[in-house]
Design an enzyme around this catalytic site. Structure first.
Site, mmCIF file in Angstrom:
data_model
loop_
_atom_site.group_PDB
_atom_site.id
_atom_site.type_symbol
_atom_site.label_atom_id
_atom_site.label_comp_id
_atom_site.label_asym_id
_atom_site.label_seq_id
_atom_site.Cartn_x
_atom_site.Cartn_y
_atom_site.Cartn_z
ATOM 1 C CD GLU A 227 2.595 -5.474 5.566
ATOM 2 O OE1 GLU A 227 2.651 -6.452 6.050
ATOM 3 O OE2 GLU A 227 0.744 -5.925 4.846
ATOM 4 C CD GLU B 159 -2.094 -7.689 2.959
ATOM 5 O OE1 GLU B 159 -2.187 -6.367 2.729
ATOM 6 O OE2 GLU B 159 -2.316 -7.931 4.233
ATOM 7 N N GLY C 273 0.663 -5.115 1.719
ATOM 8 C CA GLY C 273 -0.251 -5.627 -0.164
ATOM 9 C C GLY C 273 -0.193 -5.816 -1.694
ATOM 10 C CB ALA D 99 -1.520 0.425 1.417
HETATM 11 N N1 CO8 Z 1 4.450 3.118 -0.895
HETATM 12 C C1 CO8 Z 1 5.185 4.383 -1.124
HETATM 13 N N2 CO8 Z 1 6.145 4.638 -2.016
HETATM 14 C C2 CO8 Z 1 6.339 3.213 -1.993
HETATM 15 C C3 CO8 Z 1 5.872 1.783 -1.873
HETATM 16 C C4 CO8 Z 1 4.965 2.497 -0.758
HETATM 17 N N3 CO8 Z 1 4.939 0.887 -0.594
HETATM 18 N N4 CO8 Z 1 7.396 1.101 -2.177
HETATM 19 C C5 CO8 Z 1 8.154 1.831 -2.652
HETATM 20 N N5 CO8 Z 1 7.744 3.293 -2.866
HETATM 21 C C6 CO8 Z 1 8.633 4.655 -3.199
HETATM 22 C C7 CO8 Z 1 9.909 4.716 -2.593
HETATM 23 O O1 CO8 Z 1 8.860 5.425 -1.843
HETATM 24 C C8 CO8 Z 1 10.599 5.432 -4.031
HETATM 25 O O2 CO8 Z 1 10.007 6.749 -4.447
HETATM 26 P P1 CO8 Z 1 11.132 8.171 -4.872
HETATM 27 O O3 CO8 Z 1 11.650 7.797 -6.041
HETATM 28 O O4 CO8 Z 1 9.812 8.932 -4.644
HETATM 29 O O5 CO8 Z 1 11.805 8.139 -3.513
HETATM 30 C C9 CO8 Z 1 10.073 4.454 -5.039
HETATM 31 O O6 CO8 Z 1 9.482 3.404 -4.833
HETATM 32 C C10 CO8 Z 1 11.290 3.814 -5.019
HETATM 33 O O7 CO8 Z 1 11.469 2.921 -4.291
HETATM 34 P P2 CO8 Z 1 12.700 2.699 -3.521
HETATM 35 O O8 CO8 Z 1 13.933 3.968 -3.677
HETATM 36 O O9 CO8 Z 1 12.665 2.462 -2.060
HETATM 37 O O10 CO8 Z 1 13.733 1.568 -4.175
HETATM 38 P P3 CO8 Z 1 14.723 -0.470 -3.573
HETATM 39 O O11 CO8 Z 1 14.611 -0.143 -4.783
HETATM 40 O O12 CO8 Z 1 15.784 1.123 -2.619
HETATM 41 O O13 CO8 Z 1 13.289 -0.739 -2.052
HETATM 42 C C11 CO8 Z 1 11.632 -1.910 -1.226
HETATM 43 C C12 CO8 Z 1 12.671 -0.731 -2.899
HETATM 44 C C13 CO8 Z 1 11.970 -2.258 -0.549
HETATM 45 C C14 CO8 Z 1 10.235 -2.577 -2.122
HETATM 46 C C15 CO8 Z 1 11.553 -0.386 -0.498
HETATM 47 O O14 CO8 Z 1 11.060 0.627 -1.494
HETATM 48 C C16 CO8 Z 1 10.208 -0.798 0.571
HETATM 49 O O15 CO8 Z 1 10.342 -1.254 1.655
HETATM 50 N N6 CO8 Z 1 9.486 -0.127 -0.523
HETATM 51 C C17 CO8 Z 1 7.476 -0.268 1.144
HETATM 52 C C18 CO8 Z 1 7.863 -2.037 1.135
HETATM 53 C C19 CO8 Z 1 5.999 -2.258 2.304
HETATM 54 O O16 CO8 Z 1 6.461 -1.288 3.647
HETATM 55 N N7 CO8 Z 1 5.753 -2.344 2.202
HETATM 56 C C20 CO8 Z 1 3.962 -2.733 2.792
HETATM 57 C C21 CO8 Z 1 3.845 -1.646 3.043
HETATM 58 S S1 CO8 Z 1 2.117 -1.347 4.390
HETATM 59 C C22 CO8 Z 1 1.124 -2.189 2.813
HETATM 60 O O17 CO8 Z 1 0.798 -2.943 2.127
HETATM 61 C C23 CO8 Z 1 -0.286 -2.768 3.777
HETATM 62 C C24 CO8 Z 1 -1.325 -3.230 3.150
HETATM 63 C C25 CO8 Z 1 -3.086 -2.765 3.338
HETATM 64 C C26 CO8 Z 1 -3.745 -4.199 2.647
HETATM 65 C C27 CO8 Z 1 -4.096 -4.181 1.075
HETATM 66 C C28 CO8 Z 1 -4.506 -4.911 0.630
HETATM 67 C C29 CO8 Z 1 -3.900 -5.211 -0.690
#
Ligand code: CO8
Length: 257
Positions: free
Chosen positions: A133, A113, A110, A67
């Site tokens: 999460e 999921e 998500g 998400a």
């Molecule tokens: N939300 C918003 N932006 C994101 C997300 C995210 N989940 N994941 C990546 N991005 C963005 C980054 O902020 C970045 O943007 P910018 O260039 O503007 O800074 C861009 O995508 C590229 O990401 P990274 O620079 O971080 O890329 P890396 O290769 O260094 O890292 C990762 C990749 C490991 C995937 C890292 O981006 C990361 O940890 N992302 C978050 C993962 C996470 O915590 N996901 C869980 C989120 S909570 C959730 O999903 C609740 C679910 C709710 C229910 C959904 C039902 C379907």
């Protein structure tokens, strides 16, 4: 021919519709606008008789990284409660036609999921799954604790949910979360969808419904349900055609009814 902002749609094979999540800059982070489009496309394909199986994919780098955290971070309890946040995010589980997730790269939170809401998951060797999460102070909210526990068992789900560690495509296959790991995951998912699309649509949809009941009820109830569905198929043209074709040593011609 609808034009969407966050997804792409196409028809890569006879009877098959493909939906591609397309927010590359945010690694396909999921949001209500993404699900509004996804739900719309899925519902349209579910209604379209020319489509008999769907494939959902992302990019090479990310199926979906979860998400959209930036969008969620300032929400208050009253916002998420009153607006039923996430309620529209699982509508794809309501469709009759089978949907296959082709997962490459990150399928986190998500994203994992969403893949689990699909009927079949195929994973590229590059796929990285996880429910991270806990690392941002919450828990899965889109079925992660429930669907993962049913798919891979309590102990693994508990470990993954509470530590937030990612897991590999090989682990996902080993644990039965995905049906297999494939080098050409999208091509293979389309091929599986095309095979499904070549069968009787009414039988396919009955089969999907029966398998899904296995997740929701007791064995005795599930067996009864399966028997009823099996009996019900004797009211279809395709049962007559399929069995007659076998007896006559010819290929069946389905009417999907
Ligand atoms: N939300 C918003 N932006 C994101 C997300 C995210 N989940 N994941 C990546 N991005 C963005 C980054 O902020 C970045 O943007 P910018 O260039 O503007 O800074 C861009 O995508 C590229 O990401 P990274 O620079 O971080 O890329 P890396 O290769 O260094 O890292 C990762 C990749 C490991 C995937 C890292 O981006 C990361 O940890 N992302 C978050 C993962 C996470 O915590 N996901 C869980 C989120 S909570 C959730 O999903 C609740 C679910 C709710 C229910 C959904 C039902 C379907």
């Amino acid at each position: 021919n609808t034009t969407y902002e966050h997804i792409l749609t196409s028809r890569p094979a006879e009877g098959v519709a493909l939906i591609t999540l397309n927010r590359p800059k945010a690694l396909n982070a999921l949001s209500t606008p993404v699900f509004t489009e996804l739900n719309d496309a899925v519902a349209a394909f579910d209604r379209d008789d020319a489509v008999r199986a769907l494939v959902l994919t992302g990019s090479e780098r990310a199926f979906a990284a979860g998400a959209d955290i930036k969008e969620m971070k300032d929400k208050e309890y009253s916002d998420v409660f009153k607006n039923k946040f996430l309620e529209s995010w699982s509508l794809i589980t309501q469709i009759r036609k089978p949907i296959i997730a082709a997962v490459s790269g990150y399928a986190l939170g998500g994203g994992c999921e969403l893949a689990m809401m699909c009927d079949i998951i195929l994973a590229s060797p590059t796929a990285v799954f996880g429910q991270p999460e806990i690392n941002i102070g919450v828990v899965p909210g889109g079925g992660g604790t429930q669907r993962l526990a049913r798919a891979i068992g309590k102990s693994r789900t508990m470990e993954l949910t509470l530590t937030g560690r990612n897991f590999t495509a090989a682990e996902a296959a080993d644990w039965g979360l995905v049906s297999r790991v494939s080098e050409n995951v999208l091509e293979d998912a389309i091929a599986v969808a095309a095979t499904i699309a070549s069968k009787s649509a009414v039988a396919v949809q009955a089969g999907k419904e029966a398998v899904n009941v296995a997740y929701e009820t007791t064995l005795a109830e599930g067996l009864r349900y399966e028997r009823r569905i099996f009996h019900g198929l004797f009211a279809t043209h395709d049962q007559k055609e399929g069995m007659a074709a076998f007896a006559e040593k010819r290929k069946p011609t389905w009417t999907h009814s």
